[in-house]
Design an enzyme around this catalytic site. Structure first.
Site, PDB file in Angstrom:
ATOM      1  N   HIS A  48       0.816  -1.218   0.000  1.00 47.61           N
ATOM      2  CA  HIS A  48       0.000   0.000   0.000  1.00 47.61           C
ATOM      3  C   HIS A  48       0.848   1.265   0.000  1.00 47.61           C
ATOM      4  O   HIS A  48       0.335   2.354   0.272  1.00 47.61           O
ATOM      5  CB  HIS A  48      -0.946  -0.002   1.196  1.00 47.61           C
ATOM      6  N   ARG A  71       7.172  -6.242   2.996  1.00 40.54           N
ATOM      7  CA  ARG A  71       5.873  -6.693   2.508  1.00 40.54           C
ATOM      8  C   ARG A  71       5.786  -6.428   1.000  1.00 40.54           C
ATOM      9  O   ARG A  71       5.899  -5.289   0.556  1.00 40.54           O
ATOM     10  CB  ARG A  71       4.712  -5.993   3.227  1.00 40.54           C
ATOM     11  N   ASP A  85      17.326 -11.543  -2.642  1.00 39.20           N
ATOM     12  CA  ASP A  85      18.677 -11.290  -3.144  1.00 39.20           C
ATOM     13  C   ASP A  85      19.211  -9.932  -2.708  1.00 39.20           C
ATOM     14  O   ASP A  85      20.437  -9.754  -2.599  1.00 39.20           O
ATOM     15  CB  ASP A  85      18.718 -11.398  -4.672  1.00 39.20           C
ATOM     16  N   GLU A 150      -6.524 -12.557   5.366  1.00 44.05           N
ATOM     17  CA  GLU A 150      -7.324 -11.345   5.517  1.00 44.05           C
ATOM     18  C   GLU A 150      -8.645 -11.381   4.766  1.00 44.05           C
ATOM     19  O   GLU A 150      -9.197 -10.352   4.390  1.00 44.05           O
ATOM     20  CB  GLU A 150      -6.504 -10.120   5.102  1.00 44.05           C
ATOM     21  N   ASP A 176      -9.152  -5.712   5.985  1.00 47.30           N
ATOM     22  CA  ASP A 176      -9.634  -6.488   4.840  1.00 47.30           C
ATOM     23  C   ASP A 176     -10.600  -7.585   5.270  1.00 47.30           C
ATOM     24  O   ASP A 176     -11.586  -7.854   4.581  1.00 47.30           O
ATOM     25  CB  ASP A 176      -8.450  -7.091   4.085  1.00 47.30           C
TER      26      ASP A 176
END
Length: 252
Positions: A48, A71, A85, A150, A176
């Site tokens: 977000h 995230r 990586d 969620e 959510d």
């Protein structure tokens, strides 16, 4: 030389209650300020917030010794490979709805033959640009995978997800989940569903996580045993403080 020990995974797996802050401004300078505030971890949000691979690299560098959680916007194995990586060791993946999806994410975090992670970390930060000679052989055990449940589909699959090896924690998304239930986030039925799910997770070997702007709810989540508590977000703290200061001076 093995991969660095993931101290955050170690502490969460021991069911320590650790508090953290969402870094949603996608700016390394702000993230450095956040890292020095005293949180146990900082989450670099790519779902977000306007974070991309380059901004994630600079934020990881700015965090220093403060543990990072990254995230991603979705459970894309290619994106997972890239953020691993560049040095991320703890991932939070949103909208996981089934054990099959969670199992795919586990494989994406592991090198063959146990998984599907592409081999090439010697080129990047994860292996300290090749200085960690045993990185490929030791990295798997230091990756911490947290999946977000969620919606009602994910909640129905919760027990199957919790049974999977390689899923370290499950994060419940209150906003959510409440929306999927057709409820407001502060509806008592939505809150009860979230708290019940958190308690179910913590009753297993996995750890539970949640984020909220409600201090009262966070206290109840902590009482339910929740280990991974998101208690602030940089954008919200900044905007609230600025609005309060502007309002105070306009009244004056």
């Amino acid at each position: 030389m093995p991969a660095p020990i993931n101290e955050l995974k170690k502490r969460l797996s021991a069911k320590e209650c650790l508090i953290g802050c969402w870094a949603s401004l996608a700016d390394a300078y702000v993230t450095e300020v956040t890292a020095r505030a005293g949180f146990d971890w900082v989450l670099l949000d790519g779902e977000h917030a306007p974070g991309d691979l380059r901004s994630l690299v600079s934020q990881l560098q700015a965090l220093g010794d403060t543990p990072a959680v990254v995230r991603l916007p979705a459970g894309d194995p290619v994106a997972i490979k890239q953020v691993l990586d560049i040095g991320a060791q703890t991932l939070l993946i949103p909208m996981v709805e089934s054990a099959e999806e969670a199992a795919m994410l586990v494989r994406a975090c592991r090198y063959p033959p146990r998984g599907t992670r592409g081999v090439g970390a010697a080129l990047g930060r994860a292996s300290r640009f090749g200085a960690i000679t045993d990185y490929q052989a030791t990295a798997d055990e230091q990756i911490c995978l947290i999946v977000q449940v969620e919606n009602r589909a994910g909640l129905a699959a919760l027990d199957a997800i919790l049974a999977l090896e390689g899923v370290d924690g499950v994060f419940i998304g209150p906003a959510d989940l409440a929306a999927d239930m057709g409820l407001a986030i502060d509806d008592p039925a939505a809150e009860k569903t979230v708290l019940d799910a958190l308690a179910r997770i913590e009753a297993t070997a996995k750890f539970a996580g949640v984020f909220s702007t409600s201090q009262a709810f966070l206290a109840r989540a902590k009482d339910a045993g929740t280990s991974f508590l998101g208690v602030a977000a940089d954008s919200l703290v900044l905007s609230e403080a600025l609005r309060a200061r502007a309002t105070a001076w306009k009244k004056a």
